[in-house]
Motif scaffolding. Structure first.
Motif, PDB file in Angstrom:
ATOM      1  N   ASP A   1      38.824  42.559  28.647  1.00  0.00           N
ATOM      2  CA  ASP A   1      39.431  41.783  29.738  1.00  0.00           C
ATOM      3  C   ASP A   1      38.698  40.446  29.893  1.00  0.00           C
ATOM      4  N   SER A   2      39.400  39.357  29.619  1.00  0.00           N
ATOM      5  CA  SER A   2      38.771  38.033  29.604  1.00  0.00           C
ATOM      6  C   SER A   2      38.312  37.570  30.975  1.00  0.00           C
ATOM      7  N   ARG A   3      38.865  38.173  32.036  1.00  0.00           N
ATOM      8  CA  ARG A   3      38.492  37.763  33.391  1.00  0.00           C
ATOM      9  C   ARG A   3      37.044  38.088  33.709  1.00  0.00           C
TER      10      ARG A   3
ATOM     11  N   GLU B   1      38.994  51.425  35.609  1.00  0.00           N
ATOM     12  CA  GLU B   1      40.262  51.099  36.268  1.00  0.00           C
ATOM     13  C   GLU B   1      40.031  50.480  37.642  1.00  0.00           C
TER      14      GLU B   1
ATOM     15  N   ASN C   1      39.694  42.646  22.508  1.00  0.00           N
ATOM     16  CA  ASN C   1      40.667  42.727  23.594  1.00  0.00           C
ATOM     17  C   ASN C   1      40.042  43.003  24.962  1.00  0.00           C
TER      18      ASN C   1
ATOM     19  N   LEU D   1      39.586  42.982  39.720  1.00  0.00           N
ATOM     20  CA  LEU D   1      39.865  41.749  38.971  1.00  0.00           C
ATOM     21  C   LEU D   1      41.269  41.241  39.291  1.00  0.00           C
ATOM     22  N   ASP D   2      42.195  42.155  39.476  1.00  0.00           N
ATOM     23  CA  ASP D   2      43.559  41.776  39.847  1.00  0.00           C
ATOM     24  C   ASP D   2      43.597  41.077  41.203  1.00  0.00           C
TER      25      ASP D   2
ATOM     26  N   LEU E   1      38.530  48.764  30.157  1.00  0.00           N
ATOM     27  CA  LEU E   1      38.428  47.310  30.275  1.00  0.00           C
ATOM     28  C   LEU E   1      38.740  46.598  28.960  1.00  0.00           C
ATOM     29  N   GLY E   2      39.309  47.331  28.028  1.00  0.00           N
ATOM     30  CA  GLY E   2      39.819  46.698  26.811  1.00  0.00           C
ATOM     31  C   GLY E   2      38.922  46.764  25.601  1.00  0.00           C
TER      32      GLY E   2
ATOM     33  N   LYS F   1      39.155  46.902  36.982  1.00  0.00           N
ATOM     34  CA  LYS F   1      40.383  46.147  36.696  1.00  0.00           C
ATOM     35  C   LYS F   1      41.158  45.848  37.968  1.00  0.00           C
TER      36      LYS F   1
END
Length: 378
Positions: A180-182, A116, A178, A122-123, A149-150, A119
């Motif tokens: 996180d593509s970032r 988390e 799924n 990444l945001d 992270l998916g 993530k």
């Protein structure tokens, strides 16, 4: 005269910046007109976020995440001064200090909160993420981080696994659909100073499991589960993490970061030195001052003072080490670039007093070191 001050923190006493400021105050009493550059340092462990934020003019941001036992905890990460680099200490989300001793159980503790935090940065749109791993309460192989992270980690029936190292025995499929593509557009580095493999007598479960609450029976189960996990990663993702150096760090978190997310593991001090541009800054210095809470024979094994000293010696710059205390075997550091070492404790005191008086004692010691240097300039 250019003087670079690049110490680590004094644990439980002063941050690296606090140490650097005290050294500067002491030196300025003798050399008021010198140019001082303070670079608070760290080796990838506790205090790394604070040091890099202080060194680059960044910010520490708090973020509520899932704690090791699934409860909300207030974690944090650092956003460095360039706005493009983030630094995370996994212990801020998944650390042993977040779990009371009576509740420690690596069969169920999770790294979900670490994922988390990743993530969250990444945001922020960062392009470079540094993850310091150490001090974990977990032995889940990074299962929770991957889930956050998916990544879908599924049992034979296609159901998601639960939390903890105990759940890994049921792992059948790693579904990256799924994720996180970032992450594909980010440089992911891991500050890691242990070379333990994932499994075996020197692996995550045997070496670190007991301090996290694992009984001998739990250790055997966790080790077997991580071996199964490694086999699945190899078969489905093509990454062999079983015996890779550092895979066993932070309860196998190193294995997930390398095997699932293709991260690069490097010694923490190297990552920190690069982040603060230490080499360029010391290249034309006249003196470098470093230090940590204790300088001893272990200092030469990846600790901050030796990393700083070796960098300085590439440019023939003299190096002084100022420490809270010195061990009997501290002389070994002289073979690794530190020319002189000083202890700041100036009389017999108990530990609480030494910690409380650290700043003033550092200042006194630094002043005396500066005075000794000026004797050679007369």
């Amino acid at each position: 005269m250019k003087i670079v001050i690049a110490p680590d923190s004094y644990k439980e006493s002063l941050s690296a910046m606090g140490v650097a400021c005290a050294i500067e105050r002491g030196f300025k009493q003798v050399l008021p007109h010198a140019q001082y550059i303070k670079l608070p340092m760290a080796d990838g462990g506790e205090g790394t976020v604070q040091s890099l934020v202080d060194a680059t003019g960044g910010d520490i941001i708090e973020h509520t995440v899932t704690g090791p036992l699934g409860e909300p905890v207030v974690g944090f990460y650092g956003l460095l001064g360039d706005g493009q680099t983030a630094i995370i200490e996994m212990a801020a989300a998944s650390g042993l200090h977040l779990v009371e001793p009576a509740l420690r159980n690596p069969l169920i503790t999770t790294t979900f909160g670490t994922g988390e935090l990743i993530k969250a940065v990444l945001d922020r749109g960062v392009k470079h993420i540094i993850v310091g791993i150490g001090g974990s309460a977990t032995n889940d192989g990074g299962l929770g981080m991957a889930q956050a992270l998916g990544v879908r980690l599924l049992d034979e029936a296609g159901e998601p696994l639960g939390f903890g190292g105990g759940a890994l025995s049921a792992l059948h499929t790693i579904d990256m659909t799924n994720v996180d593509s970032r992450l594909a557009n980010v440089r992911l580095e891991v500050a890691c100073d242990v070379d333990n493999p994932l499994c075996g007598e020197k692996g995550a479960s045997h070496v670190f499991g007991p301090q996290k609450g694992a009984t001998p029976e739990m250790v055997a189960t966790l080790d077997s589960n991580l071996a199964h996990y490694a086999a699945i990663i190899k078969a489905q993702l093509g990454q062999d993490v079983l015996n890779r150096a550092g895979a066993g760090a932070a309860g196998g978190l190193g294995a997930a970061l390398m095997g699932v997310f293709n991260a690069t593991l490097r010694p923490g001090i190297e990552i920190v030195m690069d982040a603060v541009n230490l080499s360029e800054i010391v290249s034309d210095a006249h003196l470098v001052i470093t230090g940590e809470g204790r300088i001893d024979s272990q200092t030469i094994h990846g600790k901050t003072p030796i990393g700083v000293a070796r960098t300085a010696k590439r440019y023939d710059v003299p190096v002084i080490g100022i420490a809270g205390c010195l061990s009997e075997d501290c002389h070994v550091v002289h073979d690794h670039g530190i020319d002189a070492v000083f202890s700041v404790v100036n009389r017999a005191v108990d530990l609480p007093t030494a910690l409380a008086e650290a700043a003033q004692n550092i200042e006194i010691t630094a002043r005396n070191a500066a005075a000794a240097i000026t004797l050679t300039l007369r």
